[in-house]
Design an enzyme around this catalytic site. Structure first.
Site, mmCIF file in Angstrom:
data_model
loop_
_atom_site.group_PDB
_atom_site.id
_atom_site.type_symbol
_atom_site.label_atom_id
_atom_site.label_comp_id
_atom_site.label_asym_id
_atom_site.label_seq_id
_atom_site.Cartn_x
_atom_site.Cartn_y
_atom_site.Cartn_z
ATOM 1 N N VAL A 214 52.157 28.781 14.274
ATOM 2 C CA VAL A 214 53.590 29.035 14.075
ATOM 3 C C VAL A 214 53.896 29.963 12.903
ATOM 4 O O VAL A 214 55.005 30.487 12.813
ATOM 5 C CB VAL A 214 54.383 27.725 13.870
ATOM 6 N N TYR A 215 52.947 30.176 11.998
ATOM 7 C CA TYR A 215 53.233 31.012 10.839
ATOM 8 C C TYR A 215 53.494 32.451 11.279
ATOM 9 O O TYR A 215 52.639 33.087 11.896
ATOM 10 C CB TYR A 215 52.076 30.986 9.829
ATOM 11 N N SER A 216 54.678 32.937 10.943
ATOM 12 C CA SER A 216 55.111 34.280 11.358
ATOM 13 C C SER A 216 54.947 34.473 12.863
ATOM 14 O O SER A 216 54.591 35.556 13.332
ATOM 15 C CB SER A 216 54.351 35.379 10.591
ATOM 16 N N ASN A 217 55.160 33.389 13.607
ATOM 17 C CA ASN A 217 55.097 33.456 15.078
ATOM 18 C C ASN A 217 53.772 34.010 15.582
ATOM 19 O O ASN A 217 53.731 34.806 16.523
ATOM 20 C CB ASN A 217 56.264 34.297 15.618
ATOM 21 N N GLY A 218 52.682 33.594 14.944
ATOM 22 C CA GLY A 218 51.355 34.009 15.383
ATOM 23 C C GLY A 218 50.767 35.162 14.609
ATOM 24 O O GLY A 218 49.544 35.392 14.655
#
Length: 326
Positions: free
Chosen positions: A59-63
């Protein structure tokens, strides 16, 4: 750099883990995140300091954090020299099956993370939170299967209640499935609620403890004030503002500052030295976004606190409600 076994496994990790949530791209949720060009020097410096343990999440920065981390590690070192950890649980799309710990989401997510990281396997695949809608048996069997497929070497967990973690360990043992080898709780000088049940459970079960937010979102570095702080993250991190707000939190931060001045070291080294003095702690997960952050973290290994100093740091603590998971 010092190295330590990850819990009851034979895997050796550095005593400092680099958390890669900061790396990827600026988003509405993470406006303080660095882009790829800005991120790569920190990953390179970590390797130069002997850090071999890198933690991220889908989920960090949407991948994009996984992509940036994977490319940098591939460019700067050999795959066999690093331990890559990532996580699954949070929403990765708009659909009803794009989140959680169902068999479907785990199977989809492990393949997506492998692709983004550019690797054939993940060293430590962690559940980011507890899934109240999925039977733990379904989650654990899926995790066991991806270990047997060779897609991950070990599995771990993150913030949850101790009874939930105990249930997961018992269920794995009951079915002969792969066991969690690590727990990633919130633990620092101003949030010590995990000392009640989770840390004793981990000690009893020989589980590695790799705390997140060891510097309390910058509070223990002296960069936060009640009005916000000096950095972009301190000013915009809504989650950090919601959990480190009490007077006793800031009193402890002030004490860290006093002790750091006495010893002539950065505040971060005092806070990390306190964590590293606990035999249960394997490797705190630190973020690095400014020059000197990584050097400060590595330097904490050389800072030794006396029993009196530790007691002084701990005496101001007051009980907190459970924060960071529910």
């Amino acid at each position: 750099m010092e190295y330590i076994r990850l819990g009851n496994t034979g895997l050796k990790v550095s005593r400092i883990c680099l958390g890669c949530m900061t790396y990827g791209t600026s988003t509405e949720r993470w406006p303080w995140a660095l882009n790829e060009e800005q991120s790569r020097p920190f990953i390179k410096k970590a390797l130069e300091l002997g850090i071999n343990f890198f933690d991220t999440a889908d989920v960090y920065s949407n991948g994009l954090s996984e992509e940036v981390t994977g490319r940098a590690l591939k460019d700067f070192t050999g795959r066999q020299h690093v331990v890559i950890a990532t996580k699954v649980h949070g929403p990765m799309g708009p659909g009803p099956n794009d989140k959680g710990l169902s068999r479907k989401h785990i199977m989809d997510s492990i393949d997506a993370s492998l692709k983004r990281l550019g690797t054939d396997y993940i060293d430590l695949y962690q559940i980011h939170r507890w899934d109240y809608e999925t039977p733990i048996e379904e989650t654990l069997e899926a995790l066991h299967d991806i270990v047997k497929m060779g897609k991950t070497r070990y599995i771990g967990a993150s913030s949850m209640f101790a009874w939930q973690f105990a249930q997961a360990l018992y269920t794995s043992d009951l079915h002969g499935w792969t066991r969690f080898v690590s727990m990633q709780p919130q633990y620092n000088l101003v949030y010590r609620e995990e000392e009640r049940e989770m840390l004793p459970l981990c000690k009893d079960q020989n589980i590695a403890v790799i705390p997140w937010s060891p510097l309390a979102r910058g509070l223990l570095t002296g960069k936060r004030t009640k009005g916000g702080g000096e950095t972009e993250r301190a000013r915009t991190d809504a989650f950090g503002k919601s959990i480190y707000t009490r007077d006793d939190d800031f009193n402890i931060s002030n004490l860290v500052n006093e002790l750091a001045q006495e010893k002539g070291v950065p505040n971060a080294q005092i806070a990390l030295a306190w964590l590293l003095s606990k035999s249960i702690i394997t490797a705190p997960i630190i973020g690095a976004s400014k020059p000197g952050h990584l050097e400060d973290a590595a330097g904490a290994l050389s800072v030794k606190l006396s029993e009196d100093e530790i007691k002084k740091l701990e005496d101001l603590y007051g009980p907190h409600p459970v924060l960071g998971h529910s």
